[in-house]
Write a protein that holds these residues in place. Structure first.
Motif, PDB file in Angstrom:
ATOM      1  N   THR A 168      76.175 -11.106  85.006  1.00  0.00           N
ATOM      2  CA  THR A 168      76.242  -9.734  85.535  1.00  0.00           C
ATOM      3  C   THR A 168      77.588  -9.068  85.268  1.00  0.00           C
ATOM      4  O   THR A 168      77.787  -7.912  85.627  1.00  0.00           O
ATOM      5  N   ALA A 171      77.618  -5.663  83.600  1.00  0.00           N
ATOM      6  CA  ALA A 171      76.662  -4.684  84.116  1.00  0.00           C
ATOM      7  C   ALA A 171      77.399  -3.526  84.790  1.00  0.00           C
ATOM      8  O   ALA A 171      76.896  -2.406  84.861  1.00  0.00           O
ATOM      9  N   GLN A 287      70.886  -8.683  80.235  1.00  0.00           N
ATOM     10  CA  GLN A 287      69.725  -8.666  81.139  1.00  0.00           C
ATOM     11  C   GLN A 287      68.642  -9.639  80.688  1.00  0.00           C
ATOM     12  O   GLN A 287      67.758  -9.992  81.465  1.00  0.00           O
ATOM     13  N   GLN A 291      67.196 -16.259  84.599  1.00  0.00           N
ATOM     14  CA  GLN A 291      67.818 -16.409  85.921  1.00  0.00           C
ATOM     15  C   GLN A 291      68.212 -17.861  86.214  1.00  0.00           C
ATOM     16  O   GLN A 291      69.266 -18.136  86.779  1.00  0.00           O
TER      17      GLN A 291
END
Ligand code: NAG
Ligand code: NAG
Ligand code: NAG
Ligand code: NAG
Ligand code: NAG
Length: 363
Positions: A168, A171, A287, A291
């Motif tokens: 992240t 981001a 992205q 995960q």
């Protein structure tokens, strides 16, 4: 002496890969590199990668060294000298935009999902199932993304100066992250990304290259707080050719080799490593990270550069390192600026060797 070193650089011009309009300049570096161990690979997306390749002795793992900005495989000369006689396999690429590797000008080609695929193509070509990665600066971002996209291909991960960059990190929009850094550190530590992303920055830097290099390699790294990192500071510093005393751990000959390698390839391509994070390309690309791989699954080593005020280890990366992996984390601290593998080669090499031996790896 200087002239002799420069004139002994082996300058080979080869036909360029698809992205380069003309010829790829190449600097084949002197000792400890053995020029007959350099290879080239046309990776699956049709770009050329130039890399140093030493085969491993049976039972020893291969170490993959990833350099950052603005560099080539030559950044790893002290590590190559140390590890190549110990039976470890070595893979030391010129990263995209540098040295004998392709230098595409389109920033989109530099996002991590593509660059990591290139690195895996090199492992495949060399028939290396699993490697230990050792990375510095933007190489650490690539090492992080290798852990995110291809965890099955790596045994363990060593980060120097720049630690694990979580999925992240990019981001957050640039202006916001700049304000955040100012709130935490008292100064905006990556304002220079803005200058690096402007049209013509490559030419401006090359026109004032000695001034630029002095500041990048100064021992008084507190200067980077005032003259490198804030918005506008670096451009102001170099355009009047301000000179500062460079470090003593890079000899004038080594400095000449480093600078010549960058001059030959230019900086337009290398600055794409910054354009993709100053803008949104890398943030969007990240992205796609699964995960379940947001944390590293293998052992991690972090070598903190305590006097690096741009890639700030103490408040940011040391704490981050400890929670970067679901496995063991080893940290070592050096009283060093950014170039820890050049400033403290014996210490860094010894610590890496101890860490690698302690992992009990059999490749
Ligand atoms: C690299 O491979 C691609 C196919 O993937 C091919 O089109 C291209 O000609 C090759 N380039 C070189 C320089 O060999
Ligand atoms: C360089 O590598 C080649 C190929 O492995 C080898 O034959 C040669 O002895 C090496 N040279 C030195 C100076 O180690
Ligand atoms: C960053 O800080 C400046 C100065 O305080 C402010 O004007 C600007 O709105 C802030 N930008 C963001 C995106 O937070
Ligand atoms: C470099 O800076 C550090 C920290 O200020 C200092 O301890 C060291 O003596 C300096 N080295 C040189 C060669 O000036
Ligand atoms: C050059 O620029 C730097 C940074 O803005 C400044 O500190 C320095 O005083 C300037 N030097 C001269 C000679 O103008």
């Amino acid at each position: 002496m200087l002239f002799q070193v420069l004139s002994s650089l082996l300058l080979t011009l080869t036909a360029g890969a698809s992205s380069a309009p003309a010829l790829l300049p190449r600097v084949d570096v002197p000792a400890p590199f053995n020029s007959s161990l350099f290879k080239d690979l046309n990776v699956s997306r049709g770009l050329n990668y130039h890399y140093y390749s030493v085969p491993a002795d049976k039972g020893k793992p291969t170490l993959l060294f990833l350099h950052g900005f603005p560099s080539t495989s030559y950044d790893w000369r002290h590590q190559v000298a140390f590890f190549q006689d110990k039976g470890y396999g070595l893979l030391v690429p010129d990263m995209l935009g540098y040295g004998g590797t392709s230098k595409p000008l389109d920033p989109q080609l530099y996002v991590s999902s593509l660059v990591t695929r290139d690195i895996i193509d090199i492992l495949d070509a060399e028939k290396i199932e699993q490697a230990v990665v050792v990375a510095h600066d933007w190489g650490s971002k690539t090492a992080s993304r290798l852990a995110n996209y291809f965890p099955e291909r790596f045994l363990s991960y060593a980060f120097l100066a720049v630690g694990y960059t979580k999925p992240t990190l990019f981001a957050t929009p640039f202006e916001e992250s700049l304000n955040l850094s100012k709130a935490v550190l008292g100064y905006d530590n990556h304002g220079y990304w803005d200058f690096f992303s402007t049209e013509g920055a490559d030419q401006t830097i090359l026109e004032h290259f000695d001034s630029f290099w002095d500041l990048f390699y100064t021992n008084d790294t507190t200067k980077t707080i005032t003259d490198w990192s804030p918005l506008g500071a670096l451009e102001a510093f170099i355009t009047n050719d301000t000179r500062v005393t460079p470090v003593d751990y890079v000899t004038p000959e080594e400095r000449a080799i480093q600078m010549e390698a960058i001059r030959q390839g230019g900086l337009a391509a290398p600055l794409n490593w910054y354009k993709i994070v100053r803008g949104t390309l890398e943030g969007q690309d990240d992205q796609g990270i699964p995960q379940e791989n947001a944390l590293i699954h293998g052992p991690v080593f972090f070598g903190a550069a305590l006097r690096d005020y741009i890639s700030v280890s103490a408040p940011i990366y040391l704490a981050g390192a400890l929670v970067s992996s679901t496995s063991t984390v080893t940290t070592r601290e050096y009283n060093s600026g950014h170039w820890v593998q050049l400033a403290f080669p014996e210490e860094v090499n010894g610590d890496l060797l101890q860490w690698i031996e302690g992992l009990g790896l059999v490749a």
